[in-house]
Design a protein around this motif. Structure first.
Motif, PDB file in Angstrom:
ATOM      1  N   THR A 108      -0.629  10.717   5.692  1.00 36.35           N
ATOM      2  CA  THR A 108      -0.315   9.497   6.439  1.00 36.35           C
ATOM      3  C   THR A 108       1.188   9.350   6.612  1.00 36.35           C
ATOM      4  OG1 THR A 108      -2.323   8.410   5.654  1.00 36.35           O
ATOM      5  CG2 THR A 108      -0.555   6.974   6.428  1.00 36.35           C
ATOM      6  N   ARG A 109       1.947   9.646   5.556  1.00 32.93           N
ATOM      7  CA  ARG A 109       3.418   9.579   5.659  1.00 32.93           C
ATOM      8  C   ARG A 109       3.932  10.548   6.720  1.00 32.93           C
ATOM      9  NH1 ARG A 109       6.706   7.079   2.499  1.00 32.93           N
ATOM     10  NH2 ARG A 109       8.309   8.679   2.570  1.00 32.93           N
ATOM     11  N   THR A 144       0.577  -2.051   6.626  1.00 37.21           N
ATOM     12  CA  THR A 144       1.463  -2.052   5.461  1.00 37.21           C
ATOM     13  C   THR A 144       1.745  -0.645   4.934  1.00 37.21           C
ATOM     14  OG1 THR A 144      -0.434  -2.430   4.008  1.00 37.21           O
ATOM     15  CG2 THR A 144       0.802  -4.378   4.727  1.00 37.21           C
ATOM     16  N   LYS A 145       0.954   0.330   5.326  1.00 39.82           N
ATOM     17  CA  LYS A 145       1.206   1.702   4.873  1.00 39.82           C
ATOM     18  C   LYS A 145       2.525   2.248   5.428  1.00 39.82           C
ATOM     19  CE  LYS A 145      -3.589   2.914   4.217  1.00 39.82           C
ATOM     20  NZ  LYS A 145      -4.726   3.712   4.664  1.00 39.82           N
ATOM     21  N   GLU A 182       0.847  -1.184   0.000  1.00 38.89           N
ATOM     22  CA  GLU A 182       0.000   0.000   0.000  1.00 38.89           C
ATOM     23  C   GLU A 182       0.890   1.243   0.000  1.00 38.89           C
ATOM     24  OE1 GLU A 182      -3.419   0.369   2.695  1.00 38.89           O
ATOM     25  OE2 GLU A 182      -2.830  -1.608   3.427  1.00 38.89           O
ATOM     26  N   LEU A 183       0.487   2.231  -0.750  1.00 39.70           N
ATOM     27  CA  LEU A 183       1.185   3.500  -0.723  1.00 39.70           C
ATOM     28  C   LEU A 183       0.425   4.439   0.206  1.00 39.70           C
ATOM     29  CD1 LEU A 183       2.107   3.969  -4.468  1.00 39.70           C
ATOM     30  CD2 LEU A 183       3.560   3.183  -2.603  1.00 39.70           C
ATOM     31  N   ALA A 184       1.157   5.132   1.027  1.00 39.63           N
ATOM     32  CA  ALA A 184       0.535   6.035   1.988  1.00 39.63           C
ATOM     33  C   ALA A 184       0.373   7.421   1.381  1.00 39.63           C
ATOM     34  CB  ALA A 184       1.394   6.103   3.246  1.00 39.63           C
ATOM     35  N   SER A 185      -0.699   8.097   1.773  1.00 38.66           N
ATOM     36  CA  SER A 185      -0.915   9.475   1.339  1.00 38.66           C
ATOM     37  C   SER A 185       0.119  10.366   2.014  1.00 38.66           C
ATOM     38  CB  SER A 185      -2.320   9.926   1.733  1.00 38.66           C
ATOM     39  OG  SER A 185      -2.399  10.066   3.142  1.00 38.66           O
ATOM     40  N   PHE A 224      -0.936   1.456  11.411  1.00 42.51           N
ATOM     41  CA  PHE A 224      -0.776   1.834  10.002  1.00 42.51           C
ATOM     42  C   PHE A 224      -0.559   0.609   9.111  1.00 42.51           C
ATOM     43  CE2 PHE A 224       0.273   5.873  12.058  1.00 42.51           C
ATOM     44  CZ  PHE A 224      -0.484   6.750  11.294  1.00 42.51           C
ATOM     45  N   THR A 242       3.479  -6.732   9.979  1.00 43.97           N
ATOM     46  CA  THR A 242       2.697  -6.333   8.808  1.00 43.97           C
ATOM     47  C   THR A 242       2.130  -7.545   8.084  1.00 43.97           C
ATOM     48  OG1 THR A 242       4.533  -6.358   7.214  1.00 43.97           O
ATOM     49  CG2 THR A 242       4.114  -4.260   8.396  1.00 43.97           C
TER      50      THR A 242
END
Length: 150
Positions: free
Chosen positions: A11-12, A42-43, A5-8, A40, A70
């Motif tokens: 979120t990062r 996997t983000k 998953e890629l974090a926004s 969080f 994770t």
């Protein structure tokens, strides 16, 4: 390595704040950061991977633990590499994290580590516990292999 998953950006930013606290000398602060990072999932992987080579062993052991929790198969090579860390606690947490990760690629490594009763990090004991998470009967391969203290 493909990340699940890629974090926004927001979120990062929040993850980064908790990552800083992993290095805290205050155990309560570091533990709180770890608990928040677990949420969080996997983000957080991408940012956790940036800390793999951190000079602070407390950070490395928490990173090994968090990556294992994770459950993402992509982090297996990283968690497996931590079993060779020079720090005893990092090695122990890495072996336990292989069990949390649940990736069957860990089984041969865990079986081999289950024979290392002379390792001061107690990796053999951790390996036996991790093998049990896979449903592998560890009676013969682990507990009977422990040296008799008498």
């Amino acid at each position: 390595m493909a990340l699940p998953e890629l974090a926004s950006p927001d979120t990062r930013r929040r993850i980064a704040g908790h990552l800083v606290n992993l290095a805290s000398d205050d155990d309560a602060t570091a533990t709180q950061a770890e608990l928040r990072l677990l949420r969080f999932g996997t983000k957080a992987i991408g940012q956790l991977l940036e800390l793999v080579g951190n000079e602070n062993p407390r950070v490395r052991l928490r990173v090994a633990y968090l990556l294992g929790k994770t459950g993402a198969p992509e982090v297996f090579p990283v968690v497996a590499a931590f079993v060779h860390d020079p720090d005893d606690l990092v090695r122990y947490d890495a072996v336990m994290s292989l069990g949390y990760l649940g990736d069957p690629r860990a089984i041969p490594l865990l079986k081999e580590l289950a024979t290392h009763w002379d390792d001061p990090a107690c990796v053999a004991s951790a390996a036996c516990m991790s093998l049990a998470r896979f449903g592998i009967d560890t009676d013969d391969s682990c507990y009977n292999a422990a040296p008799n203290p008498h």
